[in-house]
Structures are given as structure tokens and as C-alpha cells.
Scaffold this motif. Structure first.
Motif, PDB file in Angstrom:
ATOM      1  N   ALA A 218       0.837  -1.214   0.000  1.00 30.31           N
ATOM      2  CA  ALA A 218       0.000   0.000   0.000  1.00 30.31           C
ATOM      3  C   ALA A 218       0.861   1.250   0.000  1.00 30.31           C
ATOM      4  CB  ALA A 218      -0.932   0.004   1.206  1.00 30.31           C
ATOM      5  N   THR A 219       2.020   1.163   0.662  1.00 32.57           N
ATOM      6  CA  THR A 219       2.879   2.345   0.725  1.00 32.57           C
ATOM      7  C   THR A 219       3.753   2.439  -0.531  1.00 32.57           C
ATOM      8  OG1 THR A 219       4.455   1.088   2.073  1.00 32.57           O
ATOM      9  CG2 THR A 219       2.879   2.476   3.239  1.00 32.57           C
ATOM     10  N   ALA A 220       3.364   1.712  -1.562  1.00 35.33           N
ATOM     11  CA  ALA A 220       4.050   1.804  -2.851  1.00 35.33           C
ATOM     12  C   ALA A 220       3.044   1.963  -3.982  1.00 35.33           C
ATOM     13  CB  ALA A 220       4.888   0.555  -3.086  1.00 35.33           C
ATOM     14  N   LEU A 221       2.018   1.112  -3.966  1.00 39.39           N
ATOM     15  CA  LEU A 221       1.033   1.120  -5.055  1.00 39.39           C
ATOM     16  C   LEU A 221      -0.199   1.944  -4.712  1.00 39.39           C
ATOM     17  CD1 LEU A 221       1.319  -2.678  -5.891  1.00 39.39           C
ATOM     18  CD2 LEU A 221       2.145  -0.793  -7.305  1.00 39.39           C
ATOM     19  N   ILE A 248      -9.921 -11.450   2.696  1.00 38.03           N
ATOM     20  CA  ILE A 248      -9.733 -10.323   1.782  1.00 38.03           C
ATOM     21  C   ILE A 248      -9.217  -9.172   2.630  1.00 38.03           C
ATOM     22  CG2 ILE A 248     -10.861  -8.663   0.247  1.00 38.03           C
ATOM     23  CD1 ILE A 248     -12.637 -11.891   0.976  1.00 38.03           C
ATOM     24  N   GLU A 249      -8.067  -8.625   2.267  1.00 42.97           N
ATOM     25  CA  GLU A 249      -7.473  -7.567   3.077  1.00 42.97           C
ATOM     26  C   GLU A 249      -7.067  -6.364   2.228  1.00 42.97           C
ATOM     27  OE1 GLU A 249      -5.166  -9.267   6.707  1.00 42.97           O
ATOM     28  OE2 GLU A 249      -4.733 -10.606   5.046  1.00 42.97           O
ATOM     29  N   PRO A 250      -7.950  -5.363   2.131  1.00 46.72           N
ATOM     30  CA  PRO A 250      -7.544  -4.133   1.473  1.00 46.72           C
ATOM     31  C   PRO A 250      -6.648  -3.307   2.397  1.00 46.72           C
ATOM     32  CG  PRO A 250      -9.827  -3.963   2.165  1.00 46.72           C
ATOM     33  CD  PRO A 250      -9.369  -5.342   2.530  1.00 46.72           C
ATOM     34  N   GLU A 251      -5.715  -2.594   1.819  1.00 45.23           N
ATOM     35  CA  GLU A 251      -4.837  -1.707   2.595  1.00 45.23           C
ATOM     36  C   GLU A 251      -4.637  -0.462   1.740  1.00 45.23           C
ATOM     37  OE1 GLU A 251      -3.725  -2.870   5.707  1.00 45.23           O
ATOM     38  OE2 GLU A 251      -2.993  -0.832   6.045  1.00 45.23           O
ATOM     39  N   VAL A 252      -4.886   0.715   2.330  1.00 46.19           N
ATOM     40  CA  VAL A 252      -4.912   1.925   1.515  1.00 46.19           C
ATOM     41  C   VAL A 252      -4.088   3.045   2.132  1.00 46.19           C
ATOM     42  CG1 VAL A 252      -6.402   3.539   0.264  1.00 46.19           C
ATOM     43  CG2 VAL A 252      -7.307   1.308   0.961  1.00 46.19           C
ATOM     44  N   ALA A 253      -3.124   3.531   1.365  1.00 50.17           N
ATOM     45  CA  ALA A 253      -2.339   4.684   1.805  1.00 50.17           C
ATOM     46  C   ALA A 253      -3.242   5.911   1.862  1.00 50.17           C
ATOM     47  CB  ALA A 253      -1.189   4.939   0.835  1.00 50.17           C
ATOM     48  N   PHE A 254      -3.008   6.749   2.848  1.00 49.98           N
ATOM     49  CA  PHE A 254      -3.690   8.041   3.045  1.00 49.98           C
ATOM     50  C   PHE A 254      -5.116   7.922   3.580  1.00 49.98           C
ATOM     51  CE2 PHE A 254      -0.962   8.275  -0.835  1.00 49.98           C
ATOM     52  CZ  PHE A 254       0.177   8.700  -0.171  1.00 49.98           C
ATOM     53  N   ASN A 255      -5.633   6.709   3.745  1.00 49.40           N
ATOM     54  CA  ASN A 255      -6.960   6.567   4.344  1.00 49.40           C
ATOM     55  C   ASN A 255      -6.874   6.652   5.867  1.00 49.40           C
ATOM     56  OD1 ASN A 255      -8.421   6.280   2.022  1.00 49.40           O
ATOM     57  ND2 ASN A 255      -9.193   4.233   2.474  1.00 49.40           N
ATOM     58  N   ASP A 256      -7.764   7.431   6.464  1.00 47.31           N
ATOM     59  CA  ASP A 256      -7.863   7.395   7.924  1.00 47.31           C
ATOM     60  C   ASP A 256      -9.004   6.447   8.302  1.00 47.31           C
ATOM     61  OD1 ASP A 256     -10.244   8.717   7.497  1.00 47.31           O
ATOM     62  OD2 ASP A 256      -9.538  10.656   8.249  1.00 47.31           O
ATOM     63  N   ILE A 257      -9.313   6.395   9.571  1.00 42.67           N
ATOM     64  CA  ILE A 257     -10.290   5.388  10.002  1.00 42.67           C
ATOM     65  C   ILE A 257     -11.687   5.670   9.430  1.00 42.67           C
ATOM     66  CG2 ILE A 257     -10.838   6.524  12.206  1.00 42.67           C
ATOM     67  CD1 ILE A 257     -11.001   3.621  13.381  1.00 42.67           C
ATOM     68  N   GLU A 258     -12.007   6.946   9.222  1.00 45.16           N
ATOM     69  CA  GLU A 258     -13.302   7.286   8.620  1.00 45.16           C
ATOM     70  C   GLU A 258     -13.390   6.737   7.200  1.00 45.16           C
ATOM     71  OE1 GLU A 258     -15.793   8.830  10.199  1.00 45.16           O
ATOM     72  OE2 GLU A 258     -14.587   9.121  12.017  1.00 45.16           O
ATOM     73  N   GLY A 394     -10.471  -4.376  11.455  1.00 46.42           N
ATOM     74  CA  GLY A 394      -9.506  -3.505  10.784  1.00 46.42           C
ATOM     75  C   GLY A 394      -9.081  -2.367  11.668  1.00 46.42           C
ATOM     76  N   SER A 395      -8.305  -1.450  11.077  1.00 49.14           N
ATOM     77  CA  SER A 395      -7.845  -0.298  11.859  1.00 49.14           C
ATOM     78  C   SER A 395      -7.135   0.706  10.961  1.00 49.14           C
ATOM     79  CB  SER A 395      -6.861  -0.727  12.953  1.00 49.14           C
ATOM     80  OG  SER A 395      -5.656  -1.201  12.386  1.00 49.14           O
ATOM     81  N   GLU A 396      -6.987   1.921  11.524  1.00 52.02           N
ATOM     82  CA  GLU A 396      -5.951   2.796  11.003  1.00 52.02           C
ATOM     83  C   GLU A 396      -4.655   2.318  11.642  1.00 52.02           C
ATOM     84  OE1 GLU A 396      -6.785   7.018  11.177  1.00 52.02           O
ATOM     85  OE2 GLU A 396      -4.687   7.526  10.763  1.00 52.02           O
ATOM     86  N   ARG A 397      -3.566   2.337  10.868  1.00 52.69           N
ATOM     87  CA  ARG A 397      -2.306   1.785  11.376  1.00 52.69           C
ATOM     88  C   ARG A 397      -1.473   2.882  12.036  1.00 52.69           C
ATOM     89  NH1 ARG A 397      -5.089  -2.747  10.295  1.00 52.69           N
ATOM     90  NH2 ARG A 397      -5.056  -3.357   8.108  1.00 52.69           N
ATOM     91  N   PRO A 431       0.049   8.033   6.713  1.00 51.89           N
ATOM     92  CA  PRO A 431      -1.152   7.466   7.330  1.00 51.89           C
ATOM     93  C   PRO A 431      -1.715   6.397   6.401  1.00 51.89           C
ATOM     94  CG  PRO A 431      -1.399   9.847   6.936  1.00 51.89           C
ATOM     95  CD  PRO A 431      -0.111   9.429   6.317  1.00 51.89           C
ATOM     96  N   HIS A 432      -2.187   5.304   6.945  1.00 51.92           N
ATOM     97  CA  HIS A 432      -2.825   4.286   6.102  1.00 51.92           C
ATOM     98  C   HIS A 432      -3.709   3.397   6.955  1.00 51.92           C
ATOM     99  CE1 HIS A 432       0.957   2.411   7.441  1.00 51.92           C
ATOM    100  NE2 HIS A 432       0.426   1.226   7.200  1.00 51.92           N
ATOM    101  N   SER A 433      -4.642   2.748   6.273  1.00 57.05           N
ATOM    102  CA  SER A 433      -5.645   1.933   6.970  1.00 57.05           C
ATOM    103  C   SER A 433      -5.993   0.710   6.148  1.00 57.05           C
ATOM    104  CB  SER A 433      -6.940   2.738   7.168  1.00 57.05           C
ATOM    105  OG  SER A 433      -6.708   3.890   7.927  1.00 57.05           O
ATOM    106  N   GLY A 434      -6.544  -0.254   6.823  1.00 58.79           N
ATOM    107  CA  GLY A 434      -6.984  -1.456   6.117  1.00 58.79           C
ATOM    108  C   GLY A 434      -7.835  -2.322   7.012  1.00 58.79           C
TER     109      GLY A 434
END
Ligand code: ATP
Ligand code: MN
Length: 467
Positions: A218-221, A248-258, A394-397, A431-434
Motif C-alpha cells: 500500500a505504501t508503494a502502489l 480479503i485484506e484491502p490496505e490503503v495509503a492516506f486513508n484514515d479510520i473514517e 480492521g484499523s488505522e495503522r 497514514p494508512h488503513s486497512g
């Protein structure tokens, strides 16, 4: 027999060109009839519905008709005809019948109405029943729905390893992977096992989650998801736990918990809508057969927003329920991990809607979750569903290197094999979440089945690895 291209039953049932010559192939579900005609219902797995074959006894060899028994596999050439009595609007007037495979009278699925428990004992044959045909067609459809959802939103499907050398996620719950000869294990001078002789030169296990590697991606793509098998050796013999399940585990850069909550809600709604739109016949069958509230429950999830609730407020509601006389098996107090009875109370009795519970005590959640300023809670989010309880975790990391390291040290997590994970926080942290959705938990919800062993073809549970 004349060679005619095969038509799938799902396609055949839609046709109206009566008089056409058709070939179907499939397995006999029932056979009945009189001295003059034999009616054979066959199914080829393409739909819950059977096609009725009508055979005039006079046109066929008596021995051939006799060996058409439940479970036998047939190829039939015939004429498409309008039907009045079969429950379908078409049937096939048989001209030629070939038996591709006879079926002995010890076939376990002779009669209808076997129990789900019995069918687990014949899991190699149960896909041939209406129930499991429906479940596995829905399972396929949910997999496609998931890939489509993420692909259309610009997520990349990222493959994380199944064999891992890190044991920080769920120590004690992992299946070890080894090529050492267990009858002749080499030991070091201090008596411990010499893993330098093992395949990978160190202890390895089957993964419990692809998340840590997912974060690297996520911190690359930007946005990725994994969709693969995970393994947990937890000895929990419940209707909601498997030793081998798909996640199934999505992980997204720049996403916060909202953002993470919004993604989870959209995602599940997309899957449920797909099931209602594209698997209606199968869902309807399961609704009528096992769970008369299924379709209503599925539609209920689509109406309105999921409730967003802080753990602390959830505990207050549960404490109030106890004060009002509601009996739970397990005690309710701030700091506890919710049992499924608590989760279901919030969802089914209190809100009557799915609930996203957030900001859990840090003690009951994993080390990598973002720490809140109160010093007590972390930015975790569990999605709680009717009948299931937790369907997503899940969580914000935690993106801050120092805070993450402090937590790791507090917990005494062995990080020697984790340097690569920590590098995400050293080199351009963001910041990232998944989250992780248990595929079979989703299927429990969408099919209305009540035991997780009945939504995976070949379940793996304690003391059970047959088939
Ligand atoms: P639970 O409390 O229900 O055991 P968990 O907190 O261990 O779940 P996570 O580690 O957050 O679950 O895993 C993410 C998701 O994977 C869960 O929300 C659930 O849908 C699914 N899941 C977890 N363990 C299992 C299991 N043993 N069998 C099937 N699905 C599971
Ligand atoms: Mn668990």
C-alpha cells in the motif's frame, strides 16, 4: 448417438424455440413415471433448476431405462418442448439417451432431505445437492464481486506469501511448516531444535494474515487488496471458525479510520447487492429451505447507513442492558473483548442494523493499530453483523515509528524478523488503513447457512482434514 453441441441447463431454461434439437448432459436427480412414460430430472450444476427429460418407454431399451438411477450421468438428445407439469416452462422430449456413468445403489445421496451434518461426511459428493450447488455458485459469485469492486476502484490485487517467518501476529496460533524429520530432530548443545537444518534455515509457519506485507504494498502502489487462504491453529470449535479460511485484506495509503469505515461499508453492500441481483434463484432457494428471513436480512443491510459507535459507548449500552435484566453468558465491563453474544445484542436487539465499533482498548488489539491521544484506546474498527457478529476487523495503522516501537517493546514482540515491516515507518511513512474480511463469514451472511463448515467446499477444523 448423434453428436450435438451441449447446451447448459441454465441457458436451456430460457429458450422458447420449441421443436429445436438439443443436447444436455447432467446427473439424474429423480426418476419417476408410468408404463408409458419415464420422467427424468437432471441437473448439470449451471443452475439450481433441473430440466425434465420425458422418455416414451416404447422408444427405449428397457435395460437402458432401468439403469438410469439417481446419481447416474446422462447425455440426452431431444426436442425442446413446452411443459405444463414440470415446474419449468420447458422440457426435453428424449430421442436418444446415453448413460455416461451409471450410479450404484450405494450412492449416499439417494433421497432428499439429508442433514447438513451427514452431508459433511460426504463432502466429496455434497456439491451435487441443491443446497451445496447454491452455496458454491454464490461463493464463486462473491469472489468475482470482490475482485470487481476493488479493480473498478483502482486497487491492485497483491499476492502475499503463505509461508512466513514472522510470528508476531498470533504466536501460538500458527501451523508450523517444516521439512525436518520429526522422528530424528537435530538439537543444538543447549537442547533447542537446530532450525539451520530446516528448509528455510529458520522456523516458519503458515500465515495468519497478509496484512503486514499488504502494508508494504500500500505504501508503494497506493491501494491494494489481498485475497487468499489464511491459517489459524486456534482450537476453537465454533460454527464461525475454520483452521483454513480465505481472507480479503484491502490496505490503503492516506486513508484514515473514517475512510476505512466508508470503504468497508461500500464493500459489503456491493457484495450483498451482487448476491441479490446475480444469485437470486440460489438465494431464494436457501431462503425458502433454511432461513425464511434471509432475503429480508440482505435487503436490510442495503437500506440505511451502518451505525458508527465507539467501544466505550457500546459498553455503556451493554451495561444498561444488564441493568435492565438482560442475561449474557460472559460479564460486561470496560476492557473486555466482546463475545459474539455482545456483538449480536448491539446489532440485532439494540440498533437492528450493522454496527461499526471503533476505538477499542489497546490491550485487546494488535500492536500495529494507531494509538489515540487518550493513551488507552486504539483506532480499531470491527464491523458487526446480524447472525454473525464480527465479519470485518480492521484499523488505522500506527504510522509513527517511535510510537510503534514503544508498543512493540511494551508487548515484548519478537521483532528480529520484522525489520522490513518497520522500514515502512522509516522511509516515507504515511497514514494508512486497512481491514480483513473473512470470506466465509461473508458467505455465512449471504447464504444464511449457520455453520461455517457449510460454506467452504472442504472444511479444515480440529481433527478434520478429510477430502
Ligand atoms: P474472532 O474474534 O471472530 O475470532 P479475530 O478477531 O480473530 O476474529 P481478525 O484477526 O481480525 O479476527 O481477522 C479478520 C477477519 O477474519 C475476522 O473479522 C473474521 O471475519 C475472519 N476470521 C478470523 N478468524 C477466523 C477463523 N478462524 N475462521 C474464519 N474466519 C475467521
Ligand atoms: Mn480469532
Amino acid at each position: 448417438m448423434e453428436r450435438i453441441a451441449r447446451t447448459r441447463i441454465s441457458d436451456l431454461l430460457k429458450r422458447e424455440d420449441f421443436g429445436s434439437t438439443i443436447n444436455v448432459k447432467g446427473w439424474v436427480r429423480t426418476k419417476r413415471g408410468s408404463k408409458q412414460v419415464t420422467f427424468i430430472a437432471i441437473n448439470d450444476g449451471s443452475t439450481i433448476h433441473n430440466i425434465q427429460i420425458v422418455a416414451d418407454v416404447a422408444n427405449f431399451d428397457e435395460e437402458l431405462l432401468k439403469s438410469i438411477t439417481t446419481g447416474a450421468c446422462l447425455s440426452v438428445n431431444g426436442t425442446l418442448a413446452e411443459s405444463v407439469g414440470s415446474g419449468q416452462h420447458v422440457e426435453l422430449q428424449a430421442r436418444e439417451i446415453e448413460i455416461l456413468g451409471t450410479c450404484g445403489n450405494d450412492y449416499p445421496l439417494q433421497k432428499k432431505g439429508h442433514s447438513l451434518e451427514f452431508l459433511r461426511e460426504v463432502a466429496h459428493l455434497r456439491p451435487r445437492t441443491n443446497t451445496f450447488g447454491a452455496v458454491f455458485r454464490i461463493r464463486h459469485n462473491m469472489a468475482i464481486a470482490i475482485h470487481q469492486f476493488f479493480h473498478e476502484r483502482g486497487f491492485y490485487y497483491f499476492h502475499t506469501p503463505l509461508i512466513t517467518a514472522s510470528d508476531c501476529e498470533g504466536a501460538g496460533q500458527m501451523f508450523q511448516v517444516t521439512t525436518l524429520d520429526l522422528n530424528d530432530v537435530k538439537r543444538k548443545d543447549d537442547g533447542s531444535i537446530d532450525y539451520s537444518a530446516d528448509f528455510f534455515g529458520k522456523p516458519t509457519s503458515l500465515t495468519v494474515s497478509g496484512q503486514l506485507e499488504g502494508e508494504l504494498a500500500a505504501t508503494a502502489l497506493g491501494a491494494i487488496y489481498t485475497f487468499g487462504p489464511t491459517f489459524r491453529a486456534e482450537n476453537s470449535n465454533t460454527p464461525r471458525h475454520l483452521a483454513e479460511f480465505w481472507m480479503i485484506e484491502p490496505e490503503v495509503a492516506f486513508n484514515d479510520i473514517e475512510d476505512n469505515m466508508a470503504l468497508a461499508e461500500d464493500f459489503i453492500k456491493h457484495c450483498v447487492r451482487w448476491a441479490l441481483d446475480k444469485c437470486y434463484d440460489d438465494v431464494k432457494f436457501l431462503n425458502d429451505m433454511f432461513d425464511k428471513g434471509l432475503i429480508e436480512r440482505l435487503k436490510g443491510v442495503l437500506d440505511g447507513e451502518f451505525v458508527r459507535l465507539k467501544y466505550t459507548d457500546g459498553i455503556k449500552i451493554l451495561e444498561q442492558a444488564v441493568a435492565d435484566g438482560h442475561k449474557f453468558e460472559f460479564p460486561v465491563f470496560w476492557g473486555m473483548d466482546l463475545a459474539s453474544e455482545h456483538e449480536r445484542f448491539l446489532v440485532e436487539d439494540h440498533f437492528k442494523r450493522p454496527v461499526i465499533l471503533t476505538d477499542y482498548p489497546k490491550e485487546i488489539k494488535a500492536f500495529y493499530m494507531k494509538q489515540n491521544d487518550d493513551g488507552k484506546t486504539v483506532r480499531a474498527m470491527d464491523v458487526l453483523f446480524p447472525k454473525i457478529g464480527e465479519i470485518i476487523g480492521g484499523s488505522e495503522r500506527e504510522a509513527d515509528y517511535d510510537k510503534l516501537m514503544t508498543r512493540i517493546k511494551e508487548l515484548g514482540i519478537p521483532m528480529k524478523d520484522m525489520w522490513w515491516y518497520l522500514d515502512t515507518r522509516r522511509f516515507g511513512s504515511c497514514p494508512h488503513s486497512g481491514f480483513g474480511l473473512g470470506f466465509e463469514r461473508l458467505l455465512l451472511f449471504v447464504t444464511g447457512m449457520s455453520n461455517i463448515r457449510d460454506v467452504i467446499p472442504f472444511p479444515r477444523t480440529p481433527n478434520n482434514a478429510e477430502f
